[in-house]
Motif scaffolding. Sequence first.
Motif, PDB file in Angstrom:
ATOM      1  N   UNK A   1      -1.119   4.076  -4.724  1.00  0.00           N
ATOM      2  CA  UNK A   1      -0.240   5.317  -4.397  1.00  0.00           C
ATOM      3  C   UNK A   1      -0.595   6.350  -4.739  1.00  0.00           C
ATOM      4  N   UNK A   2      -0.133   7.578  -3.748  1.00  0.00           N
ATOM      5  CA  UNK A   2      -0.939   8.936  -4.527  1.00  0.00           C
ATOM      6  C   UNK A   2       0.146   9.260  -5.755  1.00  0.00           C
ATOM      7  N   UNK A   3      -0.155  10.001  -6.366  1.00  0.00           N
ATOM      8  CA  UNK A   3       1.038  10.521  -7.671  1.00  0.00           C
ATOM      9  C   UNK A   3       2.438  10.836  -7.306  1.00  0.00           C
ATOM     10  N   UNK A   4       2.483  11.223  -5.889  1.00  0.00           N
ATOM     11  CA  UNK A   4       4.109  11.333  -5.453  1.00  0.00           C
ATOM     12  C   UNK A   4       4.958   9.782  -6.017  1.00  0.00           C
ATOM     13  N   UNK A   5       4.195   8.564  -5.056  1.00  0.00           N
ATOM     14  CA  UNK A   5       4.607   7.430  -4.882  1.00  0.00           C
ATOM     15  C   UNK A   5       4.966   6.891  -5.882  1.00  0.00           C
TER      16      UNK A   5
ATOM     17  N   UNK B   1       9.468   1.548  -3.205  1.00  0.00           N
ATOM     18  CA  UNK B   1      10.778   1.402  -4.662  1.00  0.00           C
ATOM     19  C   UNK B   1      11.428   0.461  -4.079  1.00  0.00           C
ATOM     20  N   UNK B   2      12.042   0.129  -3.512  1.00  0.00           N
ATOM     21  CA  UNK B   2      12.152  -1.462  -2.958  1.00  0.00           C
ATOM     22  C   UNK B   2      11.692  -2.318  -4.073  1.00  0.00           C
ATOM     23  N   UNK B   3      10.010  -2.737  -3.894  1.00  0.00           N
ATOM     24  CA  UNK B   3       9.755  -3.681  -4.804  1.00  0.00           C
ATOM     25  C   UNK B   3       9.234  -2.746  -6.544  1.00  0.00           C
ATOM     26  N   UNK B   4       9.920  -1.466  -6.289  1.00  0.00           N
ATOM     27  CA  UNK B   4      10.093  -0.835  -7.720  1.00  0.00           C
ATOM     28  C   UNK B   4      12.042  -1.924  -8.194  1.00  0.00           C
ATOM     29  N   UNK B   5      12.525  -1.257  -7.160  1.00  0.00           N
ATOM     30  CA  UNK B   5      13.473  -1.712  -8.517  1.00  0.00           C
ATOM     31  C   UNK B   5      13.900  -3.929  -8.341  1.00  0.00           C
ATOM     32  N   UNK B   6      13.350  -4.172  -7.155  1.00  0.00           N
ATOM     33  CA  UNK B   6      12.918  -5.751  -7.603  1.00  0.00           C
ATOM     34  C   UNK B   6      12.265  -6.214  -9.363  1.00  0.00           C
ATOM     35  N   UNK B   7      11.146  -5.282  -9.111  1.00  0.00           N
ATOM     36  CA  UNK B   7      10.391  -5.411 -10.599  1.00  0.00           C
ATOM     37  C   UNK B   7      11.008  -4.857 -11.541  1.00  0.00           C
ATOM     38  N   UNK B   8      12.343  -3.790 -11.780  1.00  0.00           N
ATOM     39  CA  UNK B   8      12.855  -4.189 -12.532  1.00  0.00           C
ATOM     40  C   UNK B   8      14.113  -5.193 -12.970  1.00  0.00           C
ATOM     41  N   UNK B   9      15.144  -5.657 -11.830  1.00  0.00           N
ATOM     42  CA  UNK B   9      15.603  -7.456 -12.302  1.00  0.00           C
ATOM     43  C   UNK B   9      14.581  -8.108 -12.427  1.00  0.00           C
ATOM     44  N   UNK B  10      13.525  -8.134 -12.145  1.00  0.00           N
ATOM     45  CA  UNK B  10      12.324  -9.739 -12.870  1.00  0.00           C
ATOM     46  C   UNK B  10      11.865  -8.619 -14.498  1.00  0.00           C
TER      47      UNK B  10
ATOM     48  N   UNK C   1       9.712   5.569 -11.757  1.00  0.00           N
ATOM     49  CA  UNK C   1      10.364   6.763 -12.571  1.00  0.00           C
ATOM     50  C   UNK C   1      12.079   5.895 -12.029  1.00  0.00           C
ATOM     51  N   UNK C   2      11.626   4.970 -10.696  1.00  0.00           N
ATOM     52  CA  UNK C   2      12.666   3.790  -9.965  1.00  0.00           C
ATOM     53  C   UNK C   2      13.251   2.797 -11.399  1.00  0.00           C
ATOM     54  N   UNK C   3      11.727   2.229 -11.257  1.00  0.00           N
ATOM     55  CA  UNK C   3      11.927   1.128 -11.683  1.00  0.00           C
ATOM     56  C   UNK C   3      12.946   1.000 -13.070  1.00  0.00           C
TER      57      UNK C   3
ATOM     58  N   UNK D   1       0.647  -0.933  -0.045  1.00  0.00           N
ATOM     59  CA  UNK D   1      -0.050  -0.191  -0.332  1.00  0.00           C
ATOM     60  C   UNK D   1       1.385   1.277  -0.251  1.00  0.00           C
ATOM     61  N   UNK D   2       0.460   2.463   0.451  1.00  0.00           N
ATOM     62  CA  UNK D   2       0.921   3.460   0.954  1.00  0.00           C
ATOM     63  C   UNK D   2       2.192   4.161   1.611  1.00  0.00           C
ATOM     64  N   UNK D   3       3.475   3.264   1.621  1.00  0.00           N
ATOM     65  CA  UNK D   3       4.625   3.562   1.801  1.00  0.00           C
ATOM     66  C   UNK D   3       5.885   3.541   0.624  1.00  0.00           C
ATOM     67  N   UNK D   4       6.527   4.515   1.478  1.00  0.00           N
ATOM     68  CA  UNK D   4       7.824   4.635   0.427  1.00  0.00           C
ATOM     69  C   UNK D   4       8.373   3.324   0.258  1.00  0.00           C
ATOM     70  N   UNK D   5       8.582   2.212   1.134  1.00  0.00           N
ATOM     71  CA  UNK D   5       9.038   1.411   0.633  1.00  0.00           C
ATOM     72  C   UNK D   5       8.693   0.222  -0.366  1.00  0.00           C
TER      73      UNK D   5
END
Length: 356
Positions: free
Chosen positions: A218-222, A67-76, A228-230, A61-65
């Motif tokens: 997520x909120x628009x910013x997150x 972004x960690x999943x975004x990096x994992x999604x990039x790897x996948x 962006x991270x992904x 949900x609504x969490x800055x964590x």
Amino acid sequence: MTAPAAATRSARERHTSVYAALSQQVRDAGLLRRRYAYYWTLIVATLVAFAGVWVGVVLLGDSWWQLGLAAVLAVVSTQLGFLGHDTAHRQVFASHRWNAWTSRVLSGLFAGLSYGWWTGKHNKHHNAPNQEGKDPDIAPGTLAFTPAIAAERTGLAAWLTARQGWAFFPLLTLEGLALHVASVQTLLQQKTIPHRRTELTFIAIRLSTYVAVLFVILPPGKAAAFVGVQLAVFGVLLGGSFAPNHKGMPLVPASMKVDFLRRQVLMSRNIRGGPVTDYMMGGLNYQIEHHLFPSMPRPNLKLAQPMVREHCRTHGVAYTETSLVRSYGIVVRYLNRVGLAERDPFTCPLVQRYRA
């Protein structure tokens, strides 16, 4: 037949027989056989990981964590791109149709990339690696990969090109976005690509659903930060896996003729490493073996390496292998030298002899 023509034919036949002997050795070792269990396991595991990331996004949900999943999604996503590459090269199935459609689905529906665009571009690269005017990977673009291209630039473009090596890694963060854009543009413009509309549909579903889900959860910013991270990590991982393999290796003039084995070996570079390197680079760290045997299953490339290295040593063909960090240093220095319009950077004796 004149003496020069006979000599040329004799040299060509000799070079052809050199590759044929290696090819027969590899074939006799069974290294061109399909690895169904390996690929089915990898495909299923990667798709499960892809689904798992999205389950994690919903649960977190609504969490800055996120972004960690975004990096994992990039790897996948990068692994899905590698699987699309392998199936496009017919490494996975005996059937061309099975390979092509698996690549379309994995590349388009899960990674957001076009099989039709990638295959056309990549086949040209394999046919003429690092050859000016023929290899699209060294064609004019944001970066100048050949001195001739750099010499044509003036003003601000020339100033930036002279320092382009330092911009290499920052630009890789935009490579993921660039790949999506190039895929869509090519499919829209080249209407002769087979199953073009299907591919466009796959990519549209992948990209639109991806963005829609994020902005719902997520909120628009997150959500924007997640995208962006992904994209940035995806670009660095995918682009960073291809760049070390040829950049900084000899350039081939457009009119020069080189036999197949030397064309593929002298213009390619292997990257040393272990299982982690093999996985993160999708087997592309065995670039020499891949170029010599494009349809060889990925796990067999490292098994073929000792044969290829010894064969090259026996026939006096330079076989280049280095570490990942050192290869990136070579790429940065090469790009800066090209940016200064230096002639013939990293030219090997074979190319010098042919040019003379």
